[in-house]
Design an enzyme around this catalytic site. Structure first.
Site, PDB file in Angstrom:
ATOM      1  N   PHE A  62      -6.029 -42.401  45.687  1.00 51.57           N
ATOM      2  CA  PHE A  62      -6.926 -43.044  44.721  1.00 51.57           C
ATOM      3  C   PHE A  62      -8.234 -42.265  44.692  1.00 51.57           C
ATOM      4  CE2 PHE A  62     -10.164 -45.855  43.123  1.00 51.57           C
ATOM      5  CZ  PHE A  62      -9.539 -46.369  42.003  1.00 51.57           C
TER       6      PHE A  62
ATOM      7  N   ASP B  52     -11.715 -36.405  49.905  1.00 49.44           N
ATOM      8  CA  ASP B  52     -12.335 -37.582  49.309  1.00 49.44           C
ATOM      9  C   ASP B  52     -12.616 -38.569  50.447  1.00 49.44           C
ATOM     10  OD1 ASP B  52     -12.867 -40.046  48.191  1.00 49.44           O
ATOM     11  OD2 ASP B  52     -11.395 -39.849  46.574  1.00 49.44           O
TER      12      ASP B  52
ATOM     13  N   LYS C 203     -19.460 -45.618  48.227  1.00 47.90           N
ATOM     14  CA  LYS C 203     -19.265 -46.907  48.914  1.00 47.90           C
ATOM     15  C   LYS C 203     -20.324 -47.220  49.988  1.00 47.90           C
ATOM     16  CE  LYS C 203     -14.763 -48.017  47.280  1.00 47.90           C
ATOM     17  NZ  LYS C 203     -13.620 -47.170  47.015  1.00 47.90           N
TER      18      LYS C 203
HETATM   19  C1  LIG Z   1     -13.290 -46.447  45.681  1.00 51.23           C
HETATM   20  C2  LIG Z   1     -12.803 -45.065  45.750  1.00 51.23           C
HETATM   21  C3  LIG Z   1     -13.099 -44.122  44.741  1.00 51.23           C
HETATM   22  C4  LIG Z   1     -13.825 -44.506  43.471  1.00 51.23           C
HETATM   23  O1  LIG Z   1     -15.134 -44.885  43.708  1.00 51.23           O
HETATM   24  P1  LIG Z   1     -15.982 -45.583  42.523  1.00 51.23           P
HETATM   25  O2  LIG Z   1     -17.332 -45.757  43.123  1.00 51.23           O
HETATM   26  O3  LIG Z   1     -15.292 -46.877  42.197  1.00 51.23           O
HETATM   27  O4  LIG Z   1     -15.968 -44.657  41.374  1.00 51.23           O
HETATM   28  C5  LIG Z   1     -12.688 -42.828  44.923  1.00 51.23           C
HETATM   29  N1  LIG Z   1     -12.015 -42.447  46.023  1.00 51.23           N
HETATM   30  C6  LIG Z   1     -11.711 -43.315  47.021  1.00 51.23           C
HETATM   31  C7  LIG Z   1     -10.986 -42.829  48.226  1.00 51.23           C
HETATM   32  C8  LIG Z   1     -12.083 -44.653  46.915  1.00 51.23           C
HETATM   33  O5  LIG Z   1     -11.763 -45.525  47.886  1.00 51.23           O
END
Ligand SMILES: *Cc1c(COP(=O)(O)O)cnc(C)c1O
Length: 394
Positions: free
Chosen positions: A134, A219, A248
């Site tokens: 994701f 990521d 986050k």
């Molecule tokens: C939540 C998440 C995203 C997206 O972040 P947003 O702030 O919602 O754009 C991307 N990568 C990972 C691993 C995530 O958990």
């Protein structure tokens, strides 16, 4: 306003793109949130991992209040102290890289992918990502997200993406050619159900990227800023990426994202190539500085590690009582409980009893307590889960 009045406003005026629980949250404090009907809820998934050091951490609140009275926003035409200071704090906790600031995880990944294309040789354009990943909801990041359910209705997606199965080195070798600009994976897949990369897999990505002149992007939007017991997830492995992205927990509840790249790679991002109007604004950076300082002053990395071990032990005990639990996996306070059946019902019954957890990929309970949590909070959460699981078995 009553609970019902607020919900009515949403029905009339807010686009219904989220499945919302019928609660209006009015206050957050530490491990708890409070709804408009006066219920106190133990939050073991605060803000989808945004409130990683708890709701309204006093040091973050104080820093935000102070900064708000001083300077809320200044555009990137100028220098500002909080942005510079935050970049230094991050650099010293990762691989000495340089940062670009934005406002979300998706934007951080967008920046990483643009930088990878810019940095690599002409003819390199492909991005390899992993199934179950994701990476966000913008067009490029949803294309990078190798899960068909997120693509439905949006075709055609961006060209240039190649999907491989996660933790499969052979598939990765096969997908590699001299057109690959970057590989982007999560060190631990979060939304994908807490799937942990093997050290060999990350090592293979590193070697293949080096051999082929491609960029290794991790990521760390969910794994970053202490969640796993180290500043970044990759630090559990003996591999150093070229670029990491984060968001986050970074802002402690204030919107901020960042992409950090090794200096030689970062150097190609010159004026005109990329930008964000709000990126690195004084308020968000002051909040992020306070988050990092709080983690250090309160020894929260150590707590994430030891409390994570405690939580896993407690969940293992729960497993011996309830056959619906297949196994537990996770690192630090990023824990997945693999069930043998869908978990949505368990999640909503827990909420009825004052516990907030999350279910992802239908059958994985995501347990991501804030890093300030103590054993008593975990004990309470386990007690509620125990009673819900006992009742659902009758
Ligand atoms: C939540 C998440 C995203 C997206 O972040 P947003 O702030 O919602 O754009 C991307 N990568 C990972 C691993 C995530 O958990």
């Amino acid at each position: 306003m009553t609970t019902q009045q607020t919900i009515e406003l949403f029905k009339k005026y807010v686009i219904a793109n989220y499945g919302r629980l019928t609660r209006v949250i009015v206050k957050g404090s530490g491990c708890y949130m409070y709804d408009s009907d006066g219920n106190k809820i133990l939050d073991m998934f605060p803000g989808w991992a945004v409130s990683g050091i708890g709701h309204c951490h006093p040091k973050v609140v104080e820093a935000v209040q102070k900064q708000a009275a001083e300077l809320l926003h200044i555009d990137n035409t100028f220098y500002s102290e909080p942005q510079g200071k935050l970049a230094e704090l991050l650099s010293k906790r990762a691989f000495g890289g340089k940062s670009f600031f934005c406002n979300s995880g998706a934007e951080a990944n967008e920046a990483a992918m643009k930088l990878a294309r810019l940095y690599t040789e002409k003819g390199k354009y492909k991005f390899i990502t992993a199934e179950g990943s994701f990476h966000g909801r913008t067009f490029a990041t949803v294309t990078a997200t190798a899960q068909p359910k997120y693509h439905e209705g949006f075709l055609p997606l961006l060209p240039g993406f190649v999907y491989v199965s996660f933790n499969n080195i052979e598939a990765l070798e096969e997908a590699f050619d001299d057109e690959v600009a970057a590989v982007m994976v999560e060190p631990i897949q979060g939304e994908g159900g807490i799937n942990i990369a093997t050290p060999q897999y990350l090592q293979a990505i590193r070697e293949l990227c080096d051999k082929n002149g491609a960029v290794m992007i991790l990521d760390e939007v969910q794994t970053g800023i202490g969640r796993t017991g180290k500043w970044f997830g990759y630090q559990h492995f003996s591999v150093e990426p070229d670029i990491i992205t984060m968001a986050k927990t970074l802002g402690g509840g204030v919107a901020i994202g960042a992409m950090m790249a090794k200096s030689n790679i970062a150097s190609v991002l010159v004026p005109g190539k990329h930008a964000s109007t709000f990126g690195g604004n004084a308020l968000a950076c002051a909040a992020a500085i306070a988050v990092i300082e709080a983690i250090e002053e309160e020894n929260l990395l150590e707590n994430a590690k030891t409390l994570g071990e405690y939580t896993k032990r407690k969940l293992e005990e729960l497993k011996t009582k309830h056959s619906v639990i297949d196994h537990i996996r996770g690192v630090g306070l990023m824990i997945g409980v693999q069930l043998t059946k869908p978990g949505a019902d368990i999640v909503s019954k827990c909420l009825e009893k004052g516990l907030r957890i999350n279910c992802t990929h239908e059958t994985v309970i995501r347990f991501m307590p804030p890093m300030i949590a103590k054993e008593e909070h975990i004990d309470k959460a386990i007690e509620i889960m125990d009673s819900v699981l006992t009742e659902s078995n009758q």
